[in-house]
Design a protein around this motif. Structure first.
Motif, PDB file in Angstrom:
ATOM      1  N   ASP A  15       0.799  -1.726   0.503  1.00 46.34           N
ATOM      2  CA  ASP A  15       0.187   0.008   0.348  1.00 46.34           C
ATOM      3  C   ASP A  15       1.148   1.287   0.314  1.00 46.34           C
ATOM      4  N   GLN A  16       2.186   1.068  -0.473  1.00 47.99           N
ATOM      5  CA  GLN A  16       3.044   2.049  -0.611  1.00 47.99           C
ATOM      6  C   GLN A  16       3.667   2.354  -1.886  1.00 47.99           C
ATOM      7  N   VAL A  17       3.343   4.178  -2.315  1.00 49.21           N
ATOM      8  CA  VAL A  17       3.783   4.326  -3.166  1.00 49.21           C
ATOM      9  C   VAL A  17       5.171   3.902  -3.986  1.00 49.21           C
ATOM     10  N   ASP A  18       5.489   4.149  -3.401  1.00 52.40           N
ATOM     11  CA  ASP A  18       7.553   4.353  -3.613  1.00 52.40           C
ATOM     12  C   ASP A  18       7.686   3.236  -2.702  1.00 52.40           C
ATOM     13  N   SER A  19       7.271   1.903  -2.859  1.00 54.51           N
ATOM     14  CA  SER A  19       7.696   0.949  -1.672  1.00 54.51           C
ATOM     15  C   SER A  19       8.734  -0.159  -3.183  1.00 54.51           C
ATOM     16  N   VAL A  20       9.805  -1.103  -2.671  1.00 50.26           N
ATOM     17  CA  VAL A  20      10.752  -1.356  -3.418  1.00 50.26           C
ATOM     18  C   VAL A  20      10.565  -2.645  -3.492  1.00 50.26           C
ATOM     19  N   VAL A  21       9.940  -4.227  -4.552  1.00 49.17           N
ATOM     20  CA  VAL A  21       9.793  -4.798  -4.572  1.00 49.17           C
ATOM     21  C   VAL A  21      10.908  -5.883  -5.847  1.00 49.17           C
ATOM     22  N   GLU A  22      11.635  -6.285  -4.603  1.00 46.46           N
ATOM     23  CA  GLU A  22      12.943  -7.669  -5.289  1.00 46.46           C
ATOM     24  C   GLU A  22      11.746  -8.995  -5.330  1.00 46.46           C
ATOM     25  N   MET A  23      12.357  -8.893  -6.601  1.00 44.28           N
ATOM     26  CA  MET A  23      11.475 -10.736  -7.122  1.00 44.28           C
ATOM     27  C   MET A  23      13.097 -11.077  -7.492  1.00 44.28           C
ATOM     28  N   CYS A  24      12.768 -12.586  -6.858  1.00 42.80           N
ATOM     29  CA  CYS A  24      14.097 -13.644  -7.786  1.00 42.80           C
ATOM     30  C   CYS A  24      13.494 -15.150  -7.813  1.00 42.80           C
ATOM     31  N   LEU A  25      13.886 -15.524  -9.044  1.00 41.86           N
ATOM     32  CA  LEU A  25      13.778 -17.272 -10.074  1.00 41.86           C
ATOM     33  C   LEU A  25      14.868 -17.990  -9.677  1.00 41.86           C
ATOM     34  N   MET A  26      15.588 -18.672  -8.579  1.00 40.56           N
ATOM     35  CA  MET A  26      16.093 -19.406  -8.741  1.00 40.56           C
ATOM     36  C   MET A  26      16.412 -21.002  -8.231  1.00 40.56           C
ATOM     37  N   ASP A  27      17.314 -21.502  -9.195  1.00 35.91           N
ATOM     38  CA  ASP A  27      17.642 -23.446  -9.262  1.00 35.91           C
ATOM     39  C   ASP A  27      18.596 -23.184  -8.063  1.00 35.91           C
ATOM     40  N   THR A  28      19.070 -23.762  -7.027  1.00 35.90           N
ATOM     41  CA  THR A  28      20.649 -24.349  -6.674  1.00 35.90           C
ATOM     42  C   THR A  28      21.012 -25.622  -6.112  1.00 35.90           C
ATOM     43  N   ALA A  29      19.402 -26.634  -7.424  1.00 31.70           N
ATOM     44  CA  ALA A  29      20.074 -27.976  -6.807  1.00 31.70           C
ATOM     45  C   ALA A  29      20.836 -28.226  -8.260  1.00 31.70           C
ATOM     46  N   CYS A  30      22.397 -29.308  -7.978  1.00 39.69           N
ATOM     47  CA  CYS A  30      23.814 -29.287  -9.057  1.00 39.69           C
ATOM     48  C   CYS A  30      23.132 -29.704 -10.418  1.00 39.69           C
ATOM     49  N   ASP A  31      22.311 -31.185 -10.237  1.00 38.69           N
ATOM     50  CA  ASP A  31      22.040 -31.606 -11.181  1.00 38.69           C
ATOM     51  C   ASP A  31      20.000 -32.417 -11.081  1.00 38.69           C
ATOM     52  N   PRO A  32      19.667 -32.329 -12.034  1.00 39.62           N
ATOM     53  CA  PRO A  32      20.688 -32.544 -13.284  1.00 39.62           C
ATOM     54  C   PRO A  32      21.239 -30.994 -13.481  1.00 39.62           C
ATOM     55  N   CYS A  33      22.319 -30.872 -14.715  1.00 35.85           N
ATOM     56  CA  CYS A  33      22.851 -29.292 -15.234  1.00 35.85           C
ATOM     57  C   CYS A  33      21.214 -29.275 -15.626  1.00 35.85           C
ATOM     58  N   LYS A  34      21.579 -27.767 -16.325  1.00 31.77           N
ATOM     59  CA  LYS A  34      20.123 -26.927 -17.021  1.00 31.77           C
ATOM     60  C   LYS A  34      20.549 -26.380 -18.714  1.00 31.77           C
ATOM     61  N   SER A  35      20.183 -26.463 -19.585  1.00 32.79           N
ATOM     62  CA  SER A  35      20.637 -25.577 -20.446  1.00 32.79           C
ATOM     63  C   SER A  35      19.329 -25.396 -20.909  1.00 32.79           C
ATOM     64  N   GLY A  36      19.609 -24.626 -22.284  1.00 33.38           N
ATOM     65  CA  GLY A  36      18.097 -24.364 -23.346  1.00 33.38           C
ATOM     66  C   GLY A  36      17.257 -23.073 -22.655  1.00 33.38           C
ATOM     67  N   LEU A  37      17.003 -22.951 -21.328  1.00 31.90           N
ATOM     68  CA  LEU A  37      15.910 -22.205 -20.671  1.00 31.90           C
ATOM     69  C   LEU A  37      16.210 -20.924 -21.550  1.00 31.90           C
TER      70      LEU A  37
END
Length: 221
Positions: free
Chosen positions: A189-211
């Motif tokens: 409800d704040q006009v000047d508030s800051v919103v942080e968005m984060c998408l993460m995946d820290t699982a090592c396996d399997p390898c990721k590609s093509g995203l």
């Protein structure tokens, strides 16, 4: 309208009343009678249903052709409303887009991949991102932005700009043929508030590609 005497309110009065409803109600009102159709399609109604700062927003349009600032300014307010619903416009440096939610009239923004902080994290950094022209994308999944980010190969990834992961949710197909996944919701409800968005995946396996990352879109609930 007084059904006993047949007296009809002036069209401007009807338009003023309709302007205090919603976009859906305005469209429904247009089916009542010819005078309601004329009133419901007037600039008086749709000027009020457009976002208050719509003029400033379209002045920042860098989209070509029908979505340019000059072209948008000559549209009727109703046509402008539905154009912004169906055709997002690029604004600022061209890495952000703006649209209107058709049912509510609320603002929708998308941050293109170039507006995001796309980085690798952790000690086992083997991933890399490359920037590709949207012209290289398949015809059915064209990006509104000039560039998108593509993941080559890696273990971990992080895209910022809900610290929560996928949380068992599956992506769905959008009308523009991109796949979409909800990464969270927020309320402020704040006009000047800051919103942080984060998408993460820290699982090592399997390898990721093509995203391929098109962007992050913020829409009204």
């Amino acid at each position: 309208m007084d059904v006993t005497t047949g007296a009809v309110l002036p069209e401007e009065c009807i338009a003023t009343i309709i302007s205090f409803t919603s976009p859906r109600d305005a469209c429904r009102a247009s089916l009542v009678s010819p005078i309601f159709r004329s009133a419901a399609g007037s600039d008086l109604v749709w000027e009020r249903l457009l976002p208050q700062d719509y003029q400033q927003i379209i002045s920042e349009s860098v989209s070509p052709g029908p979505s340019s600032s000059a072209s948008l300014n000559i549209l009727s307010k109703k046509d402008l409303y539905f154009h912004l619903c169906d055709t997002p416009i690029l604004i600022g440096n061209g890495n952000r887009s703006f649209a209107i939610d058709k049912l509510s009239g609320k603002k929708c923004y998308m941050l293109g991949a170039r507006e995001l902080s796309i980085i690798n994290i952790g000690r086992r950094i083997t991933s890399f991102w490359e920037w590709i022209s949207s012209a290289e994308m398949p015809v059915l999944a064209q990006s509104r932005f000039s560039e998108v980010a593509r993941l080559g190969l890696g273990h971990w990834l992080r895209i910022r700009d809900t610290p929560e992961g996928y949380d068992g949710r599956l992506p769905s197909m959008r009308e523009d043929m991109w796949m979409e996944i909800e990464i969270g919701e927020f309320f402020t409800d704040q006009v000047d508030s800051v919103v942080e968005m984060c998408l993460m995946d820290t699982a090592c396996d399997p390898c990721k590609s093509g995203l391929v990352v098109h962007g992050i879109e913020l829409r009204p609930k």
